[in-house]
Write a protein that holds these residues in place. Sequence first.
Motif, mmCIF file in Angstrom:
data_model
loop_
_atom_site.group_PDB
_atom_site.id
_atom_site.type_symbol
_atom_site.label_atom_id
_atom_site.label_comp_id
_atom_site.label_asym_id
_atom_site.label_seq_id
_atom_site.Cartn_x
_atom_site.Cartn_y
_atom_site.Cartn_z
ATOM 1 N N ASP A 88 0.833 -1.206 0.000
ATOM 2 C CA ASP A 88 0.000 0.000 0.000
ATOM 3 C C ASP A 88 0.863 1.250 0.000
ATOM 4 O O ASP A 88 0.594 2.203 -0.744
ATOM 5 C CB ASP A 88 -0.933 0.023 1.216
ATOM 6 C CG ASP A 88 -2.078 -0.965 1.099
ATOM 7 O OD1 ASP A 88 -2.302 -1.518 -0.001
ATOM 8 O OD2 ASP A 88 -2.748 -1.207 2.129
ATOM 9 N N ARG A 89 1.888 1.253 0.830
ATOM 10 C CA ARG A 89 2.787 2.413 0.874
ATOM 11 C C ARG A 89 3.557 2.565 -0.432
ATOM 12 O O ARG A 89 3.776 3.670 -0.906
ATOM 13 C CB ARG A 89 3.757 2.301 2.047
ATOM 14 C CG ARG A 89 3.112 2.541 3.389
ATOM 15 C CD ARG A 89 2.387 3.897 3.469
ATOM 16 N NE ARG A 89 3.252 5.033 3.402
ATOM 17 C CZ ARG A 89 3.547 5.840 4.398
ATOM 18 N NH1 ARG A 89 3.024 5.644 5.575
ATOM 19 N NH2 ARG A 89 4.355 6.853 4.217
ATOM 20 N N ALA A 90 3.956 1.442 -1.017
ATOM 21 C CA ALA A 90 4.698 1.480 -2.281
ATOM 22 C C ALA A 90 3.844 2.059 -3.408
ATOM 23 O O ALA A 90 4.350 2.773 -4.273
ATOM 24 C CB ALA A 90 5.191 0.083 -2.638
ATOM 25 N N GLU A 91 2.554 1.755 -3.391
ATOM 26 C CA GLU A 91 1.665 2.288 -4.423
ATOM 27 C C GLU A 91 1.528 3.803 -4.326
ATOM 28 O O GLU A 91 1.323 4.477 -5.327
ATOM 29 C CB GLU A 91 0.297 1.618 -4.332
ATOM 30 C CG GLU A 91 0.343 0.167 -4.784
ATOM 31 C CD GLU A 91 -0.974 -0.555 -4.594
ATOM 32 O OE1 GLU A 91 -1.955 0.044 -4.099
ATOM 33 O OE2 GLU A 91 -1.011 -1.754 -4.937
ATOM 34 N N ALA A 92 1.659 4.330 -3.124
ATOM 35 C CA ALA A 92 1.521 5.773 -2.914
ATOM 36 C C ALA A 92 2.854 6.522 -2.963
ATOM 37 O O ALA A 92 2.866 7.750 -3.002
ATOM 38 C CB ALA A 92 0.848 6.034 -1.566
ATOM 39 N N ASP A 93 3.963 5.801 -2.967
ATOM 40 C CA ASP A 93 5.288 6.420 -2.874
ATOM 41 C C ASP A 93 6.219 5.782 -3.902
ATOM 42 O O ASP A 93 6.795 4.728 -3.662
ATOM 43 C CB ASP A 93 5.822 6.204 -1.458
ATOM 44 C CG ASP A 93 7.159 6.873 -1.193
ATOM 45 O OD1 ASP A 93 7.922 7.117 -2.149
ATOM 46 O OD2 ASP A 93 7.450 7.127 -0.012
ATOM 47 N N PHE A 106 9.732 4.693 -2.704
ATOM 48 C CA PHE A 106 9.689 3.493 -1.875
ATOM 49 C C PHE A 106 9.367 2.268 -2.732
ATOM 50 O O PHE A 106 9.932 1.197 -2.530
ATOM 51 C CB PHE A 106 8.664 3.644 -0.748
ATOM 52 C CG PHE A 106 8.579 2.439 0.154
ATOM 53 C CD1 PHE A 106 9.657 2.070 0.943
ATOM 54 C CD2 PHE A 106 7.432 1.673 0.198
ATOM 55 C CE1 PHE A 106 9.593 0.951 1.771
ATOM 56 C CE2 PHE A 106 7.351 0.560 1.019
ATOM 57 C CZ PHE A 106 8.440 0.195 1.801
ATOM 58 N N ARG A 107 8.463 2.423 -3.694
ATOM 59 C CA ARG A 107 8.117 1.313 -4.585
ATOM 60 C C ARG A 107 9.360 0.781 -5.295
ATOM 61 O O ARG A 107 9.586 -0.421 -5.371
ATOM 62 C CB ARG A 107 7.059 1.741 -5.598
ATOM 63 C CG ARG A 107 6.686 0.627 -6.566
ATOM 64 C CD ARG A 107 5.557 1.006 -7.525
ATOM 65 N NE ARG A 107 5.802 2.270 -8.188
ATOM 66 C CZ ARG A 107 4.994 3.336 -8.105
ATOM 67 N NH1 ARG A 107 3.902 3.297 -7.386
ATOM 68 N NH2 ARG A 107 5.287 4.439 -8.754
ATOM 69 N N GLU A 108 10.184 1.687 -5.790
ATOM 70 C CA GLU A 108 11.413 1.284 -6.484
ATOM 71 C C GLU A 108 12.369 0.562 -5.526
ATOM 72 O O GLU A 108 12.929 -0.482 -5.859
ATOM 73 C CB GLU A 108 12.092 2.512 -7.080
ATOM 74 C CG GLU A 108 13.289 2.186 -7.930
ATOM 75 C CD GLU A 108 13.857 3.441 -8.589
ATOM 76 O OE1 GLU A 108 15.089 3.601 -8.528
ATOM 77 O OE2 GLU A 108 13.075 4.226 -9.152
ATOM 78 N N SER A 109 12.536 1.102 -4.338
ATOM 79 C CA SER A 109 13.418 0.470 -3.350
ATOM 80 C C SER A 109 12.897 -0.895 -2.920
ATOM 81 O O SER A 109 13.656 -1.852 -2.794
ATOM 82 C CB SER A 109 13.557 1.369 -2.112
ATOM 83 O OG SER A 109 14.162 2.585 -2.447
ATOM 84 N N LEU A 110 11.591 -0.992 -2.691
ATOM 85 C CA LEU A 110 10.994 -2.255 -2.271
ATOM 86 C C LEU A 110 11.068 -3.298 -3.384
ATOM 87 O O LEU A 110 11.351 -4.467 -3.131
ATOM 88 C CB LEU A 110 9.545 -2.040 -1.830
ATOM 89 C CG LEU A 110 8.827 -3.245 -1.243
ATOM 90 C CD1 LEU A 110 9.555 -3.758 0.009
ATOM 91 C CD2 LEU A 110 7.382 -2.889 -0.912
#
Length: 127
Positions: free
Chosen positions: A64-69, A72-76
């Motif tokens: 959920d956080r990755a979808e909004a950021d 962070f999505r790239e790092s995750l």
Amino acid sequence: MDPTVLAAIISALVGGVAGEAGKSAWASLTALARDRFGRDSPEAAALEAAPAGDTREIAGILVDRAEADPEFRESLASWTAETGKIIQRSHDVSNTISGDARIHGTVIQAGDIFGSIDLGSRRDPDR
């Protein structure tokens, strides 16, 4: 990002797969969440509680956080890809049935299984 894949990787790490490399990968995920969202964030708290927590819930929070950021999505996504490789390299499976074993019913031999196994309407011939 697929939460099922992330949950499977988190579950493997919580279960001790990959030994020291797995511990290092877990530490890097925890640091990633803390650095991005803060030490007291729900993301960091979920990772801290992981051995007792639901890995699907933890993965859901992170996705959920990755979808909004996007950062962070790239790092995750990078963490997930690298950690998946570590788990794959370090996970050997050996299934053996031997000796005087008597099998009554269905036996399934496999490595990690993520999800359910449906035997359908198959009936046990010994019943």
